[in-house]
Design a protein around this motif. Structure first.
Motif, PDB file in Angstrom:
ATOM      1  N   UNK A   1       0.825  -1.204   0.000  1.00 46.63           N
ATOM      2  CA  UNK A   1       0.000   0.000   0.000  1.00 46.63           C
ATOM      3  C   UNK A   1       0.861   1.257   0.000  1.00 46.63           C
ATOM      4  N   UNK A   2       1.940   1.240   0.773  1.00 47.36           N
ATOM      5  CA  UNK A   2       2.842   2.394   0.825  1.00 47.36           C
ATOM      6  C   UNK A   2       3.594   2.549  -0.495  1.00 47.36           C
ATOM      7  N   UNK A   3       3.978   1.423  -1.090  1.00 44.90           N
ATOM      8  CA  UNK A   3       4.655   1.488  -2.382  1.00 44.90           C
ATOM      9  C   UNK A   3       3.757   2.134  -3.440  1.00 44.90           C
ATOM     10  N   UNK A   4       2.477   1.821  -3.401  1.00 48.07           N
ATOM     11  CA  UNK A   4       1.541   2.448  -4.325  1.00 48.07           C
ATOM     12  C   UNK A   4       1.443   3.945  -4.050  1.00 48.07           C
ATOM     13  N   UNK A   5       1.462   4.300  -2.769  1.00 46.46           N
ATOM     14  CA  UNK A   5       1.427   5.714  -2.389  1.00 46.46           C
ATOM     15  C   UNK A   5       2.698   6.425  -2.864  1.00 46.46           C
ATOM     16  N   UNK A   6       3.849   5.727  -2.771  1.00 46.70           N
ATOM     17  CA  UNK A   6       5.108   6.284  -3.260  1.00 46.70           C
ATOM     18  C   UNK A   6       5.026   6.558  -4.756  1.00 46.70           C
ATOM     19  N   UNK A   7       4.465   5.620  -5.501  1.00 50.46           N
ATOM     20  CA  UNK A   7       4.359   5.819  -6.947  1.00 50.46           C
ATOM     21  C   UNK A   7       3.429   6.979  -7.262  1.00 50.46           C
ATOM     22  N   UNK A   8       2.316   7.078  -6.558  1.00 49.67           N
ATOM     23  CA  UNK A   8       1.394   8.192  -6.782  1.00 49.67           C
ATOM     24  C   UNK A   8       2.075   9.526  -6.473  1.00 49.67           C
ATOM     25  N   UNK A   9       2.877   9.542  -5.428  1.00 51.85           N
ATOM     26  CA  UNK A   9       3.642  10.738  -5.066  1.00 51.85           C
ATOM     27  C   UNK A   9       4.602  11.105  -6.196  1.00 51.85           C
ATOM     28  N   UNK A  10       5.256  10.105  -6.755  1.00 55.80           N
ATOM     29  CA  UNK A  10       6.201  10.333  -7.852  1.00 55.80           C
ATOM     30  C   UNK A  10       5.479  10.882  -9.081  1.00 55.80           C
ATOM     31  N   UNK A  11       4.320  10.335  -9.377  1.00 52.22           N
ATOM     32  CA  UNK A  11       3.567  10.778 -10.549  1.00 52.22           C
ATOM     33  C   UNK A  11       3.150  12.240 -10.404  1.00 52.22           C
ATOM     34  N   UNK A  12       2.606  12.595  -9.230  1.00 53.34           N
ATOM     35  CA  UNK A  12       2.169  13.978  -9.003  1.00 53.34           C
ATOM     36  C   UNK A  12       3.350  14.935  -9.091  1.00 53.34           C
ATOM     37  N   UNK A  13       4.459  14.581  -8.459  1.00 52.17           N
ATOM     38  CA  UNK A  13       5.633  15.436  -8.477  1.00 52.17           C
ATOM     39  C   UNK A  13       6.165  15.602  -9.903  1.00 52.17           C
TER      40      UNK A  13
END
Length: 762
Positions: free
Chosen positions: A564-576
Motif C-alpha cells: 500500500x505504501x509502495x503504491x502511495x510512493x508511486x502516486x507521489x512520484x507521478x504527481x511530483x
C-alpha cells in the motif's frame, strides 16, 4: 482616451562596401552590401558572440550566414524560429552556400522531417536518427561524403530538447554531446521571440561554450533580432564581464552613405476596442481604404485569430472576397504565397517572423502602403510597424505610408495620453519604453525563481558524464557562472538535490508498483525521492532519523515493506513529475493541438485540414466529433467561456492543504459555458489528461488586485469549481501549467511544492 497622431520620419540604413571581402561574399551581397552585414562579418574574426540589431527586413539572415566563413570547414546550425520558416531558411541557406562557394551540405530538420529519415540507415527513434546524422551525415546523405560539413536548419524546440537532455533516455546523452561539440557556428534567428525559459536555454548554451572552452576553439554564436529584450541584454553584459567577447551591430550610420529602408509613416495610435466594435470598425476602415485608394495595398495584423476571421467574413459580406487573402497559423504553406498577392492581407502573428509580403510582380514602391495592427508589447509593435513602407532596394522611396496601431487601454493610464509632443521614431521609442503595460512580464521573476531548477537537469547529466574525469570540477564553475548571469542565491548543492528528487520521480513514475520493492534503491534518483517521500508523509519518523534515534536505512525498509505504501510512493512520484513537467518543456500548453476538418472555410480560405489549439476550437466554434475525426460545423453565436471542475473527497481538507500549492490534480475537467449553462462535448473527456498541473488560488479582498494584474499581463487563468462527495462546492481561480508557477512567484506568494518544499521569488 483620445487617439495619438504623429508622423514618423523616413528610416535609412547605412551602406557598406565590399573592399577586401572574399570573392564568395562579394557574389552573395553584390553591390548592395549594408554596413551591418559588413560589420558582422568583420567582427566574427575577433569576437565570440555576434548580435545583429538591424531593423526588420534589412538582410540579417545573410549577415548571420556570412559568419560561417570564419569556420568554413566546420558544421553549422541555423535555428529558425518556427517550423514554417525551416524550409524557407533552408532554401536561403542553400542559395547562400552556393553563391559563397562554401562546402556545406544544407539539410532541414523539423520533427516531421527527422521522423521521415530512413530507419534502416539511422535508427528508429527521433533522437537516435538525429545523433547518427550529426555524427556521420554521409550515412543518410551521400553528398556529405569526403568530409563535407553540414549546415543544419532546425527549430528552437529541437535545439532545446537536445541541449537540455530531454530526448529518450537511450539517446539524450549522445545527442546532447554532439550538439555541444559539433557546431563551429550557431545562428539563432529572431531570438527576441523566446520567452523567459527559452532565453534561459540560450544563455545556458553560451555559458557552456565559455566554460568548456568552445569559444577558445573559435566557436561563433550569432543572435539576430531587431527588438532585443532588455533583461536578456543585461544578462549578456554580465556574460561579457566573465570573458565572452560580444559585439553588437545595428546598421545606424555614423560615417559614409545611407540608403532608404522605410518611408515616412503617418501613424495613429488607438486604444483597444471591445471585440464587436473592433470587428465593425476594422471592416469599415478596410472598406474605406479600398474605396478611396483602390490601387494601394495593405494589411491587417491582429493577435486574435477569431477577430481576424470575423473581419474576413465582414469584408466578404461587403463584396471584397476577391480582394482579401488570409494568413494564419492554419494557412497551408502553399496557400500563403497566393494570399500575399491580394491587395488586402489579413494576418495573425504568423507573419511577424520571416514573412516578407513578397509580390510576384515587384513594383517600384513599397509592397504595403497601409497597415492596421494590434500590439500587446513593444516588441510586436516595432516588429509589425516595420512591415509597412519597406523600400530597401526600391527606386521609389518618397511615397508616405499610413498605419493605425491598437494598444491596450492601460497604455493611456500609464501616461501615453500625455505624449502629444512626440515628433519622431526616437521619441516614440523612448515613450513606449516607459509604459509598464507594454513590457514582457515575468522574465526576471522566472530567472530568479525556477530557472535554476530547469538548468539543474542538464547540469546533473553533465556531472554524471564527467564523473571521475578532470572536467568534473567544471560543473560548479558552470553553475556559478550561470548564477552570476541570472542572479539567485541558492548554491549548486541545493538544486542538485532538488533535481535528483525530480529525477527519481520521473523514473519511479514509469515503474510498475510490483517491482518497486526490490528496484527502488537502484533507480536513478530513487533514494532521493524516497527520502523526500518520508519527509512529506512521515515527518515524525523523519525527526527520529534526524535525532539519530533510528537509521534512515531501517526506516526505509520498514515503511516500504507495505504494498500500500509502495503504491502511495508511486502516486507521489507521478504527481511530483507532472507538477514540474511544464518547466522542462520548451513550449507549454494546457492541451495538445487537434486536427480538424474545415469544410466551410471558417479557418481556411479553402476546404481542408488544419491543426488547432482545442481551447480556441471550444471557445469559438461548433463542431462534430466522432473518434479522431473533428469537423467544424459553424462559428459559435456567442463566445463560450471555459471553466474547470474538480471533484475531491473533502472540500474542507482540500481548502486546508491544496490551495496556493503547485500540484497535479486528478478528476479535473474542462467545461464550456454560456452564462451558467454547461454545453457538454465528448471531445473534452478525450483530451483532458488524467492529472492537470497548476496552482489553485482562493480569491479574496487582499489578493484580488494581484490576480487581476496577472490576468491583464497575459497569464492564462480560469474559474474552477471544486466539489466534494457531500455536494459541498466552492469556486476558485486556477492558473494551469507553467502559468501557475509564474503567477504565484510574480505575485510574491510562497509556493508550496508537492513535497512541502518552498521556494520564493528572490
Amino acid at each position: 482616451m483620445k487617439p495619438l497622431n504623429l508622423t514618423l520620419e523616413p528610416a535609412d540604413i547605412a551602406v557598406g562596401n565590399d573592399v577586401g571581402l572574399p570573392a564568395g561574399l562579394k557574389r552573395v551581397f553584390g553591390s548592395t552590401i549594408l554596413q551591418h552585414q559588413r560589420a558582422l562579418y568583420e567582427a566574427a574574426k575577433t569576437h565570440d558572440v555576434l548580435i545583429d540589431l538591424a531593423p526588420t527586413g534589412t538582410g540579417k539572415t545573410k549577415a548571420g550566414l556570412s559568419v560561417i566563413c570564419e569556420n568554413p570547414q566546420g558544421n553549422a546550425v541555423y535555428i529558425a524560429p518556427t517550423n514554417a520558416l525551416i524550409d524557407q531558411q533552408t532554401a536561403a541557406a542553400e542559395a547562400f552556400v552556393a553563391a559563397a562557394g562554401l562546402p556545406h551540405v544544407v539539410k532541414a530538420a523539423s520533427a516531421r522531417q527527422i521522423q521521415s529519415w530512413r530507419s534502416d540507415r539511422v535508427g528508429g527513434r527521433s533522437g537516435e536518427k538525429l545523433y547518427n546524422v550529426l555524427r556521420e551525415p554521409s550515412i543518410l546523405f551521400p553528398e556529405c561524403g569526403g568530409g563535407r560539413p553540414l549546415l543544419l536548419v532546425t527549430n528552437p524546440d529541437i535545439f532545446y530538447y537536445a541541449a537540455f537532455f530531454q530526448y529518450n533516455a537511450l539517446d539524450r546523452s549522445n545527442l546532447a554531446s554532439v550538439f555541444y561539440r559539433s557546431f563551429a557556428t550557431v545562428i539563432f534567428d529572431e531570438f527576441h521571440l523566446y520567452d523567459a525559459k527559452q532565453l534561459v536555454s540560450l544563455l545556458f548554451y553560451l555559458v557552456v561554450s565559455q566554460v568548456f572552452g568552445y569559444f577558445q576553439n573559435n566557436r561563433k554564436v550569432v543572435l539576430l533580432t531587431a527588438t532585443p529584450e532588455p533583461a536578456c541584454d543585461e544578462a549578456l553584459k554580465v556574460l561579457e564581464q566573465s570573458g565572452v567577447r560580444i559585439h553588437r551591430v545595428d546598421g545606424r550610420a555614423t560615417v559614409g552613405s545611407v540608403t532608404p529602408s522605410q518611408t515616412a509613416v503617418a501613424l495613429q495610435i488607438r486604444p483597444y476596442l471591445e471585440k464587436e466594435e473592433m470587428i465593425q470598425t476594422l471592416v469599415e476602415q478596410v472598406c474605406d481604404r479600398r474605396q478611396q485608394f483602390p490601387k494601394q495595398q495593405g494589411a491587417v495584423i491582429l493577435d486574435s485569430k477569431d477577430t481576424l476571421n470575423r473581419i474576413n467574413d465582414g469584408l466578404q459580406a461587403r463584396g471584397y472576397q476577391d480582394d482579401c487573402g488570409r494568413i494564419t497559423g492554419n494557412t497551408p504553406k502553399d496557400k500563403r504565397h497566393d494570399a500575399a498577392q491580394k491587395p488586402v492581407i489579413l494576418a495573425t502573428s504568423t507573419v511577424d517572423v520571416g514573412f516578407n509580403f513578397e509580390r510576384e510582380v515587384e513594383g517600384d514602391r513599397q509592397n504595403l502602403d497601409w497597415l492596421i495592427f494590434s500590439a500587446r508589447d513593444r516588441f510586436s509593435f516595432w516588429q509589425r510597424l516595420g512591415r509597412v513602407g519597406r523600400v530597401l532596394g526600391k527606386p521609389e522611396t518618397q511615397i508616405p505610408s499610413q498605419a493605425i496601431a491598437y494598444l491596450p487601454e492601460a497604455a493611456w493610464q500609464d501616461g501615453l495620453n500625455e505624449s502629444d509632443g512626440i515628433t519622431g521614431r526616437e521619441q516614440l521609442a523612448e515613450t513606449l519604453e516607459q509604459l509598464d503595460c507594454l513590457r514582457r512580464p515575468f522574465l526576471d521573476v522566472y530567472w530568479r525563481s525556477e530557472a535554476f531548477l530547469e538548468i539543474a537537469r542538464p547540469l546533473l547529466e553533465l556531472e554524471t558524464s564527467l564523473e571521475k574525469t578532470p572536467g568534473a570540477d567544471l560543473i560548479v564553475v558552470l553553475y556559478e557562472t550561470l548564477q552570476w548571469v541570472l542572479g539567485g542565491n541558492r548554491d549548486w548543492q541545493y538544486y542538485r538535490q532538488r533535481m535528483k528528487i525530480l529525477q527519481g520521480a520521473e523514473n519511479i513514475a514509469q515503474k510498475k508498483t510490483c517491482k518497486l520493492a526490490k528496484d527502488w534503491k537502484y533507480i536513478k534518483g530513487g533514494r532521493n525521492l524516497v527520502k523526500s517521500f518520508i519527509q512529506a508523509y512521515y515527518p515524525e519518523d523523519w525527526e527520529e532519523v534526524q535525532r539519530g534515534d533510528q537509521s534512515l536505512e531501517a526506516l526505509e525498509s520498514d515503511i516500504l515493506g507495505s504494498a500500500k505504501v509502495l503504491q502511495k510512493l508511486k502516486e507521489y512520484a507521478i504527481v511530483l513529475n507532472i507538477s514540474y513537467a511544464p518547466l522542462f518543456r520548451f513550449r507549454d500548453s494546457i492541451l495538445p493541438n487537434v486536427t480538424i476538418e474545415d469544410p466551410r472555410g471558417y479557418l481556411l480560405d479553402s476546404c481542408g485540414e488544419t491543426s488547432l489549439d482545442p481551447l480556441h476550437l471550444l471557445r469559438f466554434y461548433e463542431f462534430a466529433s466522432e473518434g479522431d475525426r473533428i469537423v467544424v460545423t459553424e462559428r459559435a453565436c456567442q463566445t463560450y467561456q471555459l471553466r474547470f471542475r474538480l471533484q475531491v473527497e473533502n472540500l474542507e481538507e482540500f481548502s486546508n492543504t491544496q490551495l496556493a500549492k503547485l500540484s497535479a490534480f486528478p478528476n479535473c475537467e474542462i467545461t464550456r459555458m454560456i452564462g451558467d449553462d454547461i454545453r457538454p462535448t465528448a471531445l473534452l473527456s478525450q483530451l483532458t489528461p488524467p492529472l492537470m498541473p497548476g496552482v489553485i488560488v482562493k480569491e479574496h479582498r487582499r489578493n484580488r488586485w494581484a490576480i487581476c494584474k496577472l490576468q491583464k499581463q497575459g497569464l492564462a487563468s480560469y474559474p474552477i469549481t471544486v466539489q466534494d462527495a457531500w455536494g459541498e462546492s466552492a469556486t476558485y481561480c486556477f492558473f494551469p501549467s507553467l502559468d501557475g508557477i509564474l503567477a504565484i512567484a510574480s505575485a510574491g506568494f510562497a509556493l508550496k511544492c508537492p513535497d512541502n518544499e518552498e521556494f520564493w521569488c528572490i
